[in-house]
Scaffold this active site. Structure first.
Site, mmCIF file in Angstrom:
data_model
loop_
_atom_site.group_PDB
_atom_site.id
_atom_site.type_symbol
_atom_site.label_atom_id
_atom_site.label_comp_id
_atom_site.label_asym_id
_atom_site.label_seq_id
_atom_site.Cartn_x
_atom_site.Cartn_y
_atom_site.Cartn_z
ATOM 1 N N ASP A 115 0.844 -1.191 0.000
ATOM 2 C CA ASP A 115 0.000 0.000 0.000
ATOM 3 C C ASP A 115 0.878 1.240 0.000
ATOM 4 O O ASP A 115 1.824 1.339 0.772
ATOM 5 C CB ASP A 115 -0.912 0.013 1.231
ATOM 6 C CG ASP A 115 -1.868 1.200 1.217
ATOM 7 O OD1 ASP A 115 -2.732 1.255 0.335
ATOM 8 O OD2 ASP A 115 -1.722 2.085 2.079
ATOM 9 N N GLU A 142 1.099 5.461 0.439
ATOM 10 C CA GLU A 142 0.539 6.776 0.727
ATOM 11 C C GLU A 142 1.251 7.740 -0.219
ATOM 12 O O GLU A 142 2.449 7.584 -0.480
ATOM 13 C CB GLU A 142 0.753 7.191 2.186
ATOM 14 C CG GLU A 142 0.219 6.193 3.214
ATOM 15 C CD GLU A 142 -1.247 5.843 3.050
ATOM 16 O OE1 GLU A 142 -2.053 6.766 2.819
ATOM 17 O OE2 GLU A 142 -1.596 4.650 3.119
ATOM 18 N N HIS A 196 -5.212 4.297 6.705
ATOM 19 C CA HIS A 196 -4.534 5.350 5.936
ATOM 20 C C HIS A 196 -3.065 5.538 6.311
ATOM 21 O O HIS A 196 -2.487 6.580 6.009
ATOM 22 C CB HIS A 196 -5.270 6.690 5.989
ATOM 23 C CG HIS A 196 -6.720 6.572 5.593
ATOM 24 N ND1 HIS A 196 -7.124 5.902 4.453
ATOM 25 C CD2 HIS A 196 -7.850 6.995 6.198
ATOM 26 C CE1 HIS A 196 -8.448 5.943 4.380
ATOM 27 N NE2 HIS A 196 -8.912 6.589 5.419
ATOM 28 N N ASP A 255 -2.554 -0.470 6.468
ATOM 29 C CA ASP A 255 -3.481 -0.825 5.389
ATOM 30 C C ASP A 255 -3.024 -2.095 4.664
ATOM 31 O O ASP A 255 -3.854 -2.919 4.256
ATOM 32 C CB ASP A 255 -3.622 0.330 4.393
ATOM 33 C CG ASP A 255 -4.513 1.450 4.931
ATOM 34 O OD1 ASP A 255 -4.916 1.384 6.113
ATOM 35 O OD2 ASP A 255 -4.793 2.402 4.177
#
Length: 205
Positions: A10, A12, A150, A155
């Site tokens: 994942d 960000e 998040h 995540d």
DNA sequence: TGCCAGGCCCTCTTTAGGGCCTT
């Protein structure tokens, strides 16, 4: 390609589109081997420019935190080593694939795995779920969570748990001993109406 | 210059539009 292991990842990022100049600010990933998390990867990375207040608020990753982080090219070089020879999974994989492709292209690196998408699989498998956001699906499946989504590693861990729950559900509907990655990929591409037919082809009598 | 994501998926569809999902 290792058939018994998988990387769930994942990102960000500073925004939604690398084509508009957005960059990765954190990568989190877990390696699943035979259904067990055996390795973790988590690093912040400095995108070379400030992130918006929206992103600071959404992720909890502040400009101050990023000022101390290694630049993207250093982190992504390490991550490229981590995912070598592995298939990859993400929730809404088209998003994470765009950023992975963009960041690795900047360092002339590459990867050889196939991407699986837990969002597409969940839409076939959990057609009555309220929606198919990661957090909603975690609740829907009764998977324990702190609710602090998040951040990249968190995540990725939650996506891994969802993935394992989906493999269990596929296994129960097909009676296969082990759900091959290729079956999950076929499921993601089939229509909702044809899910039962796909599974029927895998029933062991 | 002015624009600004994009792939999936449904439907009042395919000569299109809009919601969902990711940050």
């Amino acid at each position: 390609m290792n058939a018994n292991s998988l990387i769930i990842l994942d990102f960000e990022t500073t925004g939604l589109s690398p084509n508009n100049g957005d960059r990765a600010i954190e990568i989190g990933a877990v390696k699943l081997e035979n259904g067990v998390v055996t390795e973790r990867f988590q690093e912040l990375m400095n995108p070379g420019r400030p992130v918006s207040y929206f992103i600071e608020d959404y992720t909890g990753i502040t400009n101050e935190m990023l000022s101390d982080a290694a630049p993207c090219h250093e982190v992504m070089a390490r991550f490229a080593d981590f995912i070598q020879g592995q298939n990859l999974v993400a929730h809404n994989a088209s998003f994470d694939k765009r950023f992975l492709d963009s960041e690795l292209k900047r360092i002339s690196s590459n990867y050889d795995g196939q991407f699986g998408c837990s969002l597409l699989v969940s839409r076939r498998l959990y057609q009555t779920a309220p929606n198919h956001k990661l957090g909603t699906l975690i609740n829907y499946k009764g998977i324990a969570s702190k609710g602090s989504f998040h951040r990249a590693l968190y995540d990725a861990e939650m996506t891994a748990k969802l993935w394992l729950a989906m493999l269990d559900d596929i296994q129960q509907q097909t009676n296969v001993d082990e759900v091959p990655f290729s079956l999950v990929q076929k499921l993601a591409k089939t229509t909702k109406a044809n899910v039962a037919k796909l599974f029927a082809n895998y029933v062991v009598s």
